[in-house]
Each structure stands twice: as C-alpha cells, then as structure tokens.
Design a protein around this motif. Structure first.
Motif, PDB file in Angstrom:
ATOM      1  N   LEU A  22       0.817  -1.217   0.000  1.00 26.59           N
ATOM      2  CA  LEU A  22       0.000   0.000   0.000  1.00 26.59           C
ATOM      3  C   LEU A  22       0.854   1.272   0.000  1.00 26.59           C
ATOM      4  O   LEU A  22       0.329   2.376   0.116  1.00 26.59           O
ATOM      5  CB  LEU A  22      -0.928   0.026   1.220  1.00 26.59           C
ATOM      6  CG  LEU A  22      -2.011  -1.038   1.281  1.00 26.59           C
ATOM      7  CD1 LEU A  22      -2.765  -0.955   2.605  1.00 26.59           C
ATOM      8  CD2 LEU A  22      -2.969  -0.901   0.109  1.00 26.59           C
ATOM      9  N   THR A  23       2.164   1.107  -0.105  1.00 24.28           N
ATOM     10  CA  THR A  23       3.112   2.212  -0.050  1.00 24.28           C
ATOM     11  C   THR A  23       2.937   3.010   1.236  1.00 24.28           C
ATOM     12  O   THR A  23       2.806   4.230   1.232  1.00 24.28           O
ATOM     13  CB  THR A  23       2.986   3.126  -1.293  1.00 24.28           C
ATOM     14  OG1 THR A  23       2.878   2.324  -2.459  1.00 24.28           O
ATOM     15  CG2 THR A  23       4.209   4.020  -1.441  1.00 24.28           C
ATOM     16  N   MET A  24       2.944   2.259   2.341  1.00 20.14           N
ATOM     17  CA  MET A  24       2.918   2.844   3.684  1.00 20.14           C
ATOM     18  C   MET A  24       4.223   2.436   4.376  1.00 20.14           C
ATOM     19  O   MET A  24       4.238   1.498   5.178  1.00 20.14           O
ATOM     20  CB  MET A  24       1.691   2.357   4.455  1.00 20.14           C
ATOM     21  CG  MET A  24       0.375   2.833   3.877  1.00 20.14           C
ATOM     22  SD  MET A  24      -1.063   2.217   4.810  1.00 20.14           S
ATOM     23  CE  MET A  24      -0.921   3.162   6.341  1.00 20.14           C
ATOM     24  N   PRO A  25       5.331   3.103   4.059  1.00 18.67           N
ATOM     25  CA  PRO A  25       6.634   2.653   4.548  1.00 18.67           C
ATOM     26  C   PRO A  25       6.787   2.656   6.066  1.00 18.67           C
ATOM     27  O   PRO A  25       7.504   1.800   6.605  1.00 18.67           O
ATOM     28  CB  PRO A  25       7.627   3.615   3.888  1.00 18.67           C
ATOM     29  CG  PRO A  25       6.820   4.801   3.500  1.00 18.67           C
ATOM     30  CD  PRO A  25       5.436   4.304   3.227  1.00 18.67           C
ATOM     31  N   GLN A  26       6.159   3.576   6.757  1.00 17.43           N
ATOM     32  CA  GLN A  26       6.286   3.602   8.217  1.00 17.43           C
ATOM     33  C   GLN A  26       5.588   2.402   8.852  1.00 17.43           C
ATOM     34  O   GLN A  26       6.146   1.755   9.745  1.00 17.43           O
ATOM     35  CB  GLN A  26       5.723   4.912   8.790  1.00 17.43           C
ATOM     36  CG  GLN A  26       6.475   6.151   8.345  1.00 17.43           C
ATOM     37  CD  GLN A  26       7.924   6.143   8.777  1.00 17.43           C
ATOM     38  OE1 GLN A  26       8.274   5.686   9.859  1.00 17.43           O
ATOM     39  NE2 GLN A  26       8.787   6.666   7.918  1.00 17.43           N
ATOM     40  N   MET A  27       4.382   2.114   8.397  1.00 21.01           N
ATOM     41  CA  MET A  27       3.659   0.950   8.917  1.00 21.01           C
ATOM     42  C   MET A  27       4.373  -0.335   8.533  1.00 21.01           C
ATOM     43  O   MET A  27       4.474  -1.264   9.348  1.00 21.01           O
ATOM     44  CB  MET A  27       2.213   0.940   8.418  1.00 21.01           C
ATOM     45  CG  MET A  27       1.327   1.976   9.071  1.00 21.01           C
ATOM     46  SD  MET A  27       0.985   1.627  10.809  1.00 21.01           S
ATOM     47  CE  MET A  27      -0.262   0.342  10.645  1.00 21.01           C
ATOM     48  N   ALA A  28       4.873  -0.403   7.306  1.00 19.52           N
ATOM     49  CA  ALA A  28       5.616  -1.592   6.873  1.00 19.52           C
ATOM     50  C   ALA A  28       6.846  -1.785   7.766  1.00 19.52           C
ATOM     51  O   ALA A  28       7.078  -2.884   8.285  1.00 19.52           O
ATOM     52  CB  ALA A  28       6.020  -1.470   5.411  1.00 19.52           C
ATOM     53  N   ALA A  29       7.605  -0.731   7.973  1.00 23.38           N
ATOM     54  CA  ALA A  29       8.817  -0.824   8.809  1.00 23.38           C
ATOM     55  C   ALA A  29       8.458  -1.216  10.237  1.00 23.38           C
ATOM     56  O   ALA A  29       9.162  -2.025  10.859  1.00 23.38           O
ATOM     57  CB  ALA A  29       9.574   0.504   8.790  1.00 23.38           C
ATOM     58  N   PHE A  30       7.374  -0.656  10.766  1.00 23.79           N
ATOM     59  CA  PHE A  30       6.929  -0.992  12.111  1.00 23.79           C
ATOM     60  C   PHE A  30       6.660  -2.496  12.223  1.00 23.79           C
ATOM     61  O   PHE A  30       7.126  -3.156  13.152  1.00 23.79           O
ATOM     62  CB  PHE A  30       5.666  -0.190  12.470  1.00 23.79           C
ATOM     63  CG  PHE A  30       5.036  -0.597  13.762  1.00 23.79           C
ATOM     64  CD1 PHE A  30       5.528  -0.121  14.966  1.00 23.79           C
ATOM     65  CD2 PHE A  30       3.955  -1.460  13.784  1.00 23.79           C
ATOM     66  CE1 PHE A  30       4.952  -0.500  16.175  1.00 23.79           C
ATOM     67  CE2 PHE A  30       3.366  -1.844  14.978  1.00 23.79           C
ATOM     68  CZ  PHE A  30       3.863  -1.370  16.181  1.00 23.79           C
ATOM     69  N   PHE A  31       5.928  -3.055  11.257  1.00 25.67           N
ATOM     70  CA  PHE A  31       5.591  -4.470  11.336  1.00 25.67           C
ATOM     71  C   PHE A  31       6.772  -5.375  10.989  1.00 25.67           C
ATOM     72  O   PHE A  31       6.893  -6.463  11.551  1.00 25.67           O
ATOM     73  CB  PHE A  31       4.347  -4.800  10.501  1.00 25.67           C
ATOM     74  CG  PHE A  31       3.080  -4.536  11.263  1.00 25.67           C
ATOM     75  CD1 PHE A  31       2.625  -5.442  12.213  1.00 25.67           C
ATOM     76  CD2 PHE A  31       2.359  -3.378  11.069  1.00 25.67           C
ATOM     77  CE1 PHE A  31       1.477  -5.205  12.948  1.00 25.67           C
ATOM     78  CE2 PHE A  31       1.204  -3.120  11.797  1.00 25.67           C
ATOM     79  CZ  PHE A  31       0.758  -4.038  12.736  1.00 25.67           C
ATOM     80  N   TYR A  32       7.665  -4.942  10.106  1.00 29.63           N
ATOM     81  CA  TYR A  32       8.887  -5.724   9.881  1.00 29.63           C
ATOM     82  C   TYR A  32       9.698  -5.790  11.178  1.00 29.63           C
ATOM     83  O   TYR A  32      10.229  -6.843  11.538  1.00 29.63           O
ATOM     84  CB  TYR A  32       9.746  -5.132   8.758  1.00 29.63           C
ATOM     85  CG  TYR A  32       9.239  -5.388   7.357  1.00 29.63           C
ATOM     86  CD1 TYR A  32       8.934  -6.677   6.917  1.00 29.63           C
ATOM     87  CD2 TYR A  32       9.081  -4.338   6.453  1.00 29.63           C
ATOM     88  CE1 TYR A  32       8.480  -6.917   5.621  1.00 29.63           C
ATOM     89  CE2 TYR A  32       8.633  -4.563   5.165  1.00 29.63           C
ATOM     90  CZ  TYR A  32       8.331  -5.850   4.747  1.00 29.63           C
ATOM     91  OH  TYR A  32       7.885  -6.075   3.468  1.00 29.63           O
ATOM     92  N   ALA A  33       9.783  -4.669  11.890  1.00 31.56           N
ATOM     93  CA  ALA A  33      10.501  -4.656  13.165  1.00 31.56           C
ATOM     94  C   ALA A  33       9.803  -5.538  14.197  1.00 31.56           C
ATOM     95  O   ALA A  33      10.459  -6.257  14.963  1.00 31.56           O
ATOM     96  CB  ALA A  33      10.635  -3.219  13.681  1.00 31.56           C
ATOM     97  N   GLN A  34       8.473  -5.496  14.230  1.00 35.00           N
ATOM     98  CA  GLN A  34       7.718  -6.352  15.139  1.00 35.00           C
ATOM     99  C   GLN A  34       7.995  -7.823  14.831  1.00 35.00           C
ATOM    100  O   GLN A  34       8.133  -8.633  15.750  1.00 35.00           O
ATOM    101  CB  GLN A  34       6.221  -6.062  15.037  1.00 35.00           C
ATOM    102  CG  GLN A  34       5.781  -4.761  15.667  1.00 35.00           C
ATOM    103  CD  GLN A  34       6.005  -4.719  17.159  1.00 35.00           C
ATOM    104  OE1 GLN A  34       6.716  -3.860  17.670  1.00 35.00           O
ATOM    105  NE2 GLN A  34       5.421  -5.632  17.876  1.00 35.00           N
ATOM    106  N   ALA A  35       8.080  -8.144  13.551  1.00 32.09           N
ATOM    107  CA  ALA A  35       8.360  -9.527  13.146  1.00 32.09           C
ATOM    108  C   ALA A  35       9.710  -9.978  13.697  1.00 32.09           C
ATOM    109  O   ALA A  35       9.832 -11.073  14.261  1.00 32.09           O
ATOM    110  CB  ALA A  35       8.330  -9.654  11.623  1.00 32.09           C
TER     111      ALA A  35
END
Length: 173
Positions: free
Chosen positions: A34-47
C-alpha cells in the motif's frame, strides 16, 4: 533442571512466537504493498522482535540443558480488507500471547522452577508494552482520516526505539 511441564509449554510457545513472526511479516507486506513505509517498517521490526523472543526461549532451554523442539507453524493471514484489519489482528494476537506468557509463568511457579519463573518476568513486562502499543495503534488507524496521519504518528511514536538491555540473551546472536 527445568521442569518438564514448563519445557513442553515453552517449546510450544516457541512455535507461537515464530507464528507471530510470520504474521507480522504478512502485515508488513500488506502495508508495503500500500506504499505505507512507516507501517511496513513498524511491522517488519515487530516480526524481528517476535523471532528474537522465540530465540530467547531457545537460548533459555539450551542454557538449562532442556530439550529444544522447533514446531512448525501454520500459514499466516496474508490478505486484509483495509489498513485497520492487520492492527486489529495484531492486538488480538498480543492479547493471546499475554495469556500464554501468564500460563507459562504459572506453570513455572507451580513447579517451583525459580529460574524459569524469573526468565518469564521479562516477557510479562514485554507483553504489557506490546498490548499497549497495538491498542494505541489500533486507535490511531481507526480514527485517522488519511494514511499520511497514520504514517506520521508511527514515525513520531515508534521511530528509532533502542534495544532493551534487560532482555534475555538471544540464541545465535
């Protein structure tokens, strides 16, 4: 020696942590698409954090000469209706993990396994933080009028978090 009942439950929890890792990767990919880099980065970090939790548990079992069994995990949910659904799923998952952590701690206490009980204390603290974080994030994504507001909030509130020096050691690190 770590109590057998605790060891069995902790091995099962390792699977739950790896499943959470996979689920958070799926959430991150959704936001990345969805081109939401902050949310993507947040969830990659959570992973990565969930993977680290599993490896902390592996290290504890190795350090206490207990058997380690790495269970398989089911495929995560990978399609979501909107930007809210992955966060709602994450909050439900964190609440479930909190119950699992409490059950592990209860077992350690019932078995008089003081080392296991002490080990679990960090995870209790961690789950309070995780539930609060996901609860706040769900509030933000539910009330936000646009994606930029969500991205700005995540960047402001969750950018550059430091590692916890009190965390248990991670196997392989």
């Amino acid at each position: 020696m770590t109590a057998t009942r605790f060891t069995d439950q902790l091995n099962e929890q390792i699977g739950h942590e790896f499943a959470a890792h996979q689920q958070y990767v799926a959430c991150a990919v959704h936001y990345d698409a969805l081109t939401m880099p902050q949310m993507a980065a947040f969830f990659y970090a959570q992973a990565m954090e969930e993977r680290s939790h599993a490896m902390m548990m592996v290290r504890f079992l190795l350090d206490t000469d207990a058997p380690v069994q790495i269970p398989g995990v089911a495929a995560p949910q990978s399609t979501f209706a909107d930007v809210v659904e992955p966060v709602a799923l994450a909050l439900a998952q964190e609440r479930r993990v909190t119950e699992q952590i409490h059950a592990l701690t209860r077992t350690a206490r019932e078995e008089n396994d003081f080392a296991a009980e002490q080990f679990m204390q960090w995870f209790i603290k961690e789950q309070v933080e995780e539930v609060a974080t996901m609860s706040d994030l769900l509030t933000v994504v539910t009330r936000a009028k646009d994606i930029e507001a969500v991205e700005d909030w995540v960047a402001r509130e969750h950018g550059g978090e430091a590692e916890d020096p009190t965390a248990p050691p991670v196997a392989g690190a």
